[in-house]
Each structure stands twice: as structure tokens, then as C-alpha cells.
Design an enzyme around this catalytic site. Structure first.
Site, mmCIF file in Angstrom:
data_model
loop_
_atom_site.group_PDB
_atom_site.id
_atom_site.type_symbol
_atom_site.label_atom_id
_atom_site.label_comp_id
_atom_site.label_asym_id
_atom_site.label_seq_id
_atom_site.Cartn_x
_atom_site.Cartn_y
_atom_site.Cartn_z
ATOM 1 N N CYS A 91 -48.313 12.723 14.099
ATOM 2 C CA CYS A 91 -47.429 11.586 13.855
ATOM 3 C C CYS A 91 -48.009 10.339 14.533
ATOM 4 O O CYS A 91 -48.364 10.379 15.718
ATOM 5 C CB CYS A 91 -46.044 11.888 14.415
ATOM 6 S SG CYS A 91 -44.929 10.484 14.423
ATOM 7 N N LEU A 103 -34.934 6.074 21.253
ATOM 8 C CA LEU A 103 -34.691 7.430 20.752
ATOM 9 C C LEU A 103 -35.988 8.171 20.436
ATOM 10 O O LEU A 103 -36.112 9.359 20.744
ATOM 11 C CB LEU A 103 -33.809 7.400 19.509
ATOM 12 C CG LEU A 103 -32.326 7.179 19.737
ATOM 13 C CD1 LEU A 103 -31.598 7.072 18.401
ATOM 14 C CD2 LEU A 103 -31.739 8.301 20.562
ATOM 15 N N TYR A 163 -46.546 7.647 15.520
ATOM 16 C CA TYR A 163 -45.766 7.174 16.669
ATOM 17 C C TYR A 163 -46.201 7.911 17.929
ATOM 18 O O TYR A 163 -46.397 7.302 18.981
ATOM 19 C CB TYR A 163 -44.249 7.346 16.460
ATOM 20 C CG TYR A 163 -43.501 7.002 17.724
ATOM 21 C CD1 TYR A 163 -43.239 5.679 18.055
ATOM 22 C CD2 TYR A 163 -43.127 7.997 18.627
ATOM 23 C CE1 TYR A 163 -42.613 5.350 19.248
ATOM 24 C CE2 TYR A 163 -42.500 7.677 19.818
ATOM 25 C CZ TYR A 163 -42.247 6.360 20.128
ATOM 26 O OH TYR A 163 -41.634 6.033 21.318
#
Length: 114
Positions: A87, A64, A89
Site C-alpha cells: 500500500c 485513522l 500510504y
């Protein structure tokens, strides 16, 4: 595994998740609003700073976060917006796995990472 998690995994295996742009909340999110990537606009709307990605624990490992990133990067590309990957990620996982998106990274960020 709960029924919800099993249902989610089965659905993810057969079709990609629908990601929607929630301009009011400044984020891209799954249709159920549970997973999202938040952003802040900078430089008079010319730069999108991706600041936070969240996927609930029972949906982790399904890809996701990557789908959310792709939606944000596709949006930026189609609107001539560059990206700041604040971020972790995005900067540490998504971009190394998907280097084709690196041309969208804001030039000042790229220079500072050399």
C-alpha cells in the site's frame, strides 16, 4: 461540517479510535467498519502484505490511517510476522514518519529498496 463529522472529530480528539482485527475479511478496521487496512498473508502465514488502506473522506485528516497501520504492525510484531508494505500510504507516508517499524519489513522488500 456535518454533525457526523463534528462528532467524529470531537471523539478523535479525546480518545484514540478502537481498531479491531477482522480475520475473516483479512483487515484491521475501525469499530464502525468504515476505515480499514487490508492485507494478504504470504509465505505460509509468515508475511503480511498490506495492500490497501481506506478512510472515508469525512474522516480523513484525523490520523485513522496511522492508527490502522500501528494496529497491523503491532499484530505482526506480536506474531513474529514480517510485513510487505504494498500500500502506498504504508510505504510512502507511514514508514517515513514512523521509522521504528522498519525492522518488521520483509527482508526481500528491504533489499530491493536499497
Amino acid at each position: 461540517m456535518t454533525n457526523t463529522a463534528a462528532t467524529t472529530e470531537a471523539k478523535m480528539a479525546t480518545e484514540p479510535p478502537k481498531i479491531v482485527w477482522n480475520e475473516g475479511k483479512r483487515r484491521f478496521e475501525t469499530e464502525d467498519h468504515e476505515a480499514f487496512i487490508e492485507y494478504k498473508m504470504r509465505n505460509n502465514g509468515k508475511v503480511m502484505d498490506l495492500v490497501h488502506t481506506y478512510v472515508p473522506s469525512f474522516k480523513r485528516g484525523l490520523g485513522l490511517a496511522s492508527h490502522l497501520c500501528v494496529a497491523a504492525f503491532e499484530h505482526a510484531s506480536s506474531h513474529s510476522i514480517s510485513i510487505i508494505p504494498s500500500c502506498s500510504y504504508v510505504s510512502d507516508t507511514f514508514l517515513p514518519r514512523n521509522p521504528s517499524w522498519k525492522p518488521l519489513i520483509h527482508s526481500e522488500v528491504f533489499k530491493s529498496s536499497i
